[in-house]
Scaffold this motif. Structure first.
Motif, mmCIF file in Angstrom:
data_model
loop_
_atom_site.group_PDB
_atom_site.id
_atom_site.type_symbol
_atom_site.label_atom_id
_atom_site.label_comp_id
_atom_site.label_asym_id
_atom_site.label_seq_id
_atom_site.Cartn_x
_atom_site.Cartn_y
_atom_site.Cartn_z
ATOM 1 N N MET A 20 0.845 -1.164 0.000
ATOM 2 C CA MET A 20 0.000 0.000 0.000
ATOM 3 C C MET A 20 0.898 1.237 0.000
ATOM 4 O O MET A 20 1.905 1.282 0.690
ATOM 5 C CB MET A 20 -0.889 -0.024 1.231
ATOM 6 C CG MET A 20 -1.555 1.256 1.495
ATOM 7 S SD MET A 20 -2.477 1.325 3.019
ATOM 8 C CE MET A 20 -1.590 0.260 4.079
ATOM 9 N N ASP A 21 0.487 2.240 -0.761
ATOM 10 C CA ASP A 21 1.308 3.436 -0.855
ATOM 11 C C ASP A 21 0.854 4.509 0.134
ATOM 12 O O ASP A 21 -0.234 4.457 0.698
ATOM 13 C CB ASP A 21 1.318 3.967 -2.286
ATOM 14 C CG ASP A 21 -0.065 4.372 -2.773
ATOM 15 O OD1 ASP A 21 -0.770 5.076 -2.031
ATOM 16 O OD2 ASP A 21 -0.421 3.992 -3.894
ATOM 17 N N GLU A 22 1.704 5.473 0.297
ATOM 18 C CA GLU A 22 1.450 6.548 1.262
ATOM 19 C C GLU A 22 0.240 7.400 0.879
ATOM 20 O O GLU A 22 -0.496 7.878 1.752
ATOM 21 C CB GLU A 22 2.689 7.430 1.360
ATOM 22 C CG GLU A 22 2.630 8.433 2.483
ATOM 23 C CD GLU A 22 3.936 9.181 2.647
ATOM 24 O OE1 GLU A 22 3.868 10.388 2.924
ATOM 25 O OE2 GLU A 22 5.002 8.562 2.509
ATOM 26 N N ARG A 23 -0.008 7.568 -0.424
ATOM 27 C CA ARG A 23 -1.170 8.360 -0.855
ATOM 28 C C ARG A 23 -2.473 7.711 -0.416
ATOM 29 O O ARG A 23 -3.403 8.397 0.005
ATOM 30 C CB ARG A 23 -1.152 8.547 -2.371
ATOM 31 C CG ARG A 23 -0.128 9.563 -2.821
ATOM 32 C CD ARG A 23 -0.224 9.761 -4.291
ATOM 33 N NE ARG A 23 -0.112 8.457 -4.943
ATOM 34 C CZ ARG A 23 0.447 8.233 -6.106
ATOM 35 N NH1 ARG A 23 0.934 9.227 -6.783
ATOM 36 N NH2 ARG A 23 0.516 7.024 -6.614
ATOM 37 N N THR A 24 -2.551 6.383 -0.531
ATOM 38 C CA THR A 24 -3.748 5.666 -0.081
ATOM 39 C C THR A 24 -3.953 5.892 1.412
ATOM 40 O O THR A 24 -5.057 6.187 1.870
ATOM 41 C CB THR A 24 -3.627 4.167 -0.380
ATOM 42 O OG1 THR A 24 -3.478 3.994 -1.782
ATOM 43 C CG2 THR A 24 -4.819 3.392 0.130
ATOM 44 N N TRP A 25 -2.896 5.730 2.168
ATOM 45 C CA TRP A 25 -2.918 5.929 3.619
ATOM 46 C C TRP A 25 -3.455 7.325 3.942
ATOM 47 O O TRP A 25 -4.347 7.477 4.779
ATOM 48 C CB TRP A 25 -1.490 5.762 4.145
ATOM 49 C CG TRP A 25 -1.362 5.491 5.604
ATOM 50 C CD1 TRP A 25 -1.355 6.413 6.604
ATOM 51 C CD2 TRP A 25 -1.216 4.219 6.219
ATOM 52 N NE1 TRP A 25 -1.193 5.790 7.814
ATOM 53 C CE2 TRP A 25 -1.100 4.449 7.602
ATOM 54 C CE3 TRP A 25 -1.155 2.921 5.742
ATOM 55 C CZ2 TRP A 25 -0.926 3.419 8.517
ATOM 56 C CZ3 TRP A 25 -0.981 1.900 6.657
ATOM 57 C CH2 TRP A 25 -0.873 2.141 8.021
ATOM 58 N N GLU A 26 -2.934 8.338 3.266
ATOM 59 C CA GLU A 26 -3.341 9.717 3.532
ATOM 60 C C GLU A 26 -4.774 9.992 3.083
ATOM 61 O O GLU A 26 -5.485 10.764 3.736
ATOM 62 C CB GLU A 26 -2.370 10.705 2.886
ATOM 63 C CG GLU A 26 -1.028 10.780 3.605
ATOM 64 C CD GLU A 26 -1.156 11.084 5.096
ATOM 65 O OE1 GLU A 26 -1.926 11.989 5.487
ATOM 66 O OE2 GLU A 26 -0.480 10.397 5.886
ATOM 67 N N ARG A 27 -5.223 9.390 2.003
ATOM 68 C CA ARG A 27 -6.615 9.580 1.565
ATOM 69 C C ARG A 27 -7.577 9.052 2.619
ATOM 70 O O ARG A 27 -8.584 9.695 2.924
ATOM 71 C CB ARG A 27 -6.863 8.894 0.216
ATOM 72 C CG ARG A 27 -6.300 9.673 -0.955
ATOM 73 C CD ARG A 27 -6.841 9.214 -2.290
ATOM 74 N NE ARG A 27 -6.939 7.787 -2.454
ATOM 75 C CZ ARG A 27 -6.029 7.009 -3.070
ATOM 76 N NH1 ARG A 27 -4.952 7.529 -3.582
ATOM 77 N NH2 ARG A 27 -6.230 5.714 -3.186
#
Length: 99
Positions: free
Chosen positions: A1-8
């Motif tokens: 999982m990427d950081e953008r997904t985490w932040e969304r």
């Protein structure tokens, strides 16, 4: 999982207003991901600074280990539960209807 997904996911949860709730699947859809379980994982690992208590199971229940704390937090915001279940039709946040 990427950081953008985490932040969304974090952004969606951070945006839930007091007195409103979302299901894990609702958060996933708004964040553009498919997995409600991933939302739960993100909140478990990195949700202490978020209004995590506003995220429930789709049927309005909470995890047993969080039950008393989560329902107490919701109650302070005016979200009432009946026999441990929040009425999702009444309290679910519909961001497009509040614009």
């Amino acid at each position: 999982m990427d950081e953008r997904t985490w932040e969304r996911v974090r952004d969606v949860v951070a945006g839930i207003p007091a007195g409103r709730v979302l299901g894990y699947g609702d958060v996933a859809r708004q964040a553009g991901i498919r997995s409600a379980r991933l939302v739960g994982r993100i909140l478990a690992e990195d949700g202490a600074d978020l209004p995590w208590h506003r995220v429930l199971r789709s049927n309005g229940t909470v995890a047993e280990q969080l039950r008393h704390r989560q329902l107490a937090e919701l109650r302070t915001e005016g979200v009432l539960a009946d026999n441990g279940r929040v009425d999702m039709r009444r309290y679910r946040w519909e961001p497009e209807s509040e614009q």
